[in-house]
Design a protein around this motif. Structure first.
Motif, PDB file in Angstrom:
ATOM      1  N   LEU A  83       1.265  -1.444   0.206  1.00  0.00           N
ATOM      2  CA  LEU A  83      -0.330   0.090   0.130  1.00  0.00           C
ATOM      3  C   LEU A  83       0.283   1.137   0.147  1.00  0.00           C
ATOM      4  O   LEU A  83       0.101   2.287  -0.638  1.00  0.00           O
ATOM      5  N   THR A 113      -7.613   4.544  -1.526  1.00  0.00           N
ATOM      6  CA  THR A 113      -7.285   3.247  -1.094  1.00  0.00           C
ATOM      7  C   THR A 113      -9.004   3.131  -0.119  1.00  0.00           C
ATOM      8  O   THR A 113      -9.672   3.876  -0.507  1.00  0.00           O
ATOM      9  N   TYR A 114      -9.413   1.873  -0.135  1.00  0.00           N
ATOM     10  CA  TYR A 114     -10.558   1.245   0.375  1.00  0.00           C
ATOM     11  C   TYR A 114     -10.018   0.358   1.935  1.00  0.00           C
ATOM     12  O   TYR A 114      -9.730  -0.453   1.153  1.00  0.00           O
ATOM     13  N   THR A 115     -11.347   0.597   2.163  1.00  0.00           N
ATOM     14  CA  THR A 115     -11.681  -0.184   4.053  1.00  0.00           C
ATOM     15  C   THR A 115     -13.110  -1.064   3.087  1.00  0.00           C
ATOM     16  O   THR A 115     -12.862  -0.854   1.578  1.00  0.00           O
ATOM     17  N   TYR A 145     -13.200   4.547   1.885  1.00  0.00           N
ATOM     18  CA  TYR A 145     -12.152   5.460   1.265  1.00  0.00           C
ATOM     19  C   TYR A 145     -11.807   6.354   0.941  1.00  0.00           C
ATOM     20  O   TYR A 145     -12.154   7.575   0.933  1.00  0.00           O
ATOM     21  N   LEU A 202      -7.680   6.288   6.022  1.00  0.00           N
ATOM     22  CA  LEU A 202      -8.414   5.880   6.664  1.00  0.00           C
ATOM     23  C   LEU A 202      -8.071   4.348   7.293  1.00  0.00           C
ATOM     24  O   LEU A 202      -7.457   3.592   7.805  1.00  0.00           O
ATOM     25  N   VAL A 248      -7.592  -1.372   5.474  1.00  0.00           N
ATOM     26  CA  VAL A 248      -7.419  -1.045   3.689  1.00  0.00           C
ATOM     27  C   VAL A 248      -7.327  -2.876   3.289  1.00  0.00           C
ATOM     28  O   VAL A 248      -6.560  -3.493   2.676  1.00  0.00           O
TER      29      VAL A 248
END
Length: 264
Positions: free
Chosen positions: A89, A105-107, A111, A139, A143
């Protein structure tokens, strides 16, 4: 009838108008009412429009988001997530900041995007979320995925770059035809791996499952099911992976696929 039908969103469920056709919703509702599991299988996160679609398709079921990085039960909120390793990441974020490319970027549920470019703003609208720029590393939680938003003219260069430990999932949307979305997950994570897990949860044989898609990122799921179906607007990779072909998304091809699933 089949035991499970898995449905991509952009270019399969949702067409150029940004909505699903009434006849498509009716066909999928009929399949669920008959006892078939209807599984959203999208590159989108489990928020906004995608979460609404999943709840409408199968309100107490398991659904695949983020190209397999998130498998979520939309009734209980339980998640079977696949973490994006921290060191990978950090490399992606550093690359985005040095090149100026748009990275998200995302959980499972949130995002982040730092860019304020028009494509980043338009994508928030496509997701059904407010546009709120934030640090890519801000976040809370795990992630699970990153995503590049690039012009198609940059696709070959990006895809040719080495991405050790990562798997790339390029896909488009008829709502944003000039932008290629290149989702990035941990190596080995894909729609195909997630469909296997959902079928196992339900106790359904993959040979009695259908995947309907239109893009390169749908191919891994099409390869593991007994009934791979390509939309009329599908790219060459999805067409090559399909055993069946239906009409274009704007002509209700997904309803045609649902009818096939009901007959088999």
């Amino acid at each position: 009838m089949l035991g499970m039908i898995c449905v991509d969103v952009d270019g399969t469920l949702v067409g150029s108008g940004g909505v699903a056709l009434p006849e498509v919703w009716a066909a999928l509702s009929e399949a669920r009412a008959a006892g078939m599991r209807v599984v959203l299988c999208s590159g989108r996160p489990a928020v906004g429009h995608a979460l609404d679609y999943a709840r409408r398709l199968d309100p107490d079921g398991w659904h695949v988001f983020q190209n397999g990085a998130s498998i979520v039960n939309v009734a209980s909120g339980e998640s079977r997530s696949e973490e994006l390793p921290q060191e990978l990441l950090l490399k992606l974020v550093a690359e985005a900041r040095s090149t100026g490319r748009i990275l998200e970027t995302y959980t499972d549920r949130e995002y982040a995007v730092e860019s304020t470019a028009p494509a980043a703003v338009a994508h928030a609208d496509l997701l059904g979320l407010p546009f709120e720029p934030r640090d890519l590393l801000s976040l809370p939680g795990t992630v699970v995925r990153a995503q590049w938003l690039i012009p198609y003219s940059e696709a070959d260069a990006l895809l040719a770059e080495p991405h050790p430990g990562l798997q790339l999932h390029p896909a488009g949307s008829p709502v944003m035809p000039e932008t290629l979305f290149v989702s990035v997950t941990r190596e080995g994570v894909s729609k195909g791996s997630a469909v296997r897990r959902v079928a196992d949860i339900y106790g359904i044989s993959l040979q009695r499952a259908m995947m309907v898609g239109d893009g390169h990122n749908d191919v891994t799921a099409m390869q593991v099911v007994g009934y791979p179906v390509a939309m009329g607007n599908a790219d060459k990779e999805a067409r090559a992976a399909a055993r069946y072909h239906v009409a274009d998304v704007d002509a209700g091809g997904l309803a045609e696929a649902a009818a096939l699933a009901m007959r088999e």
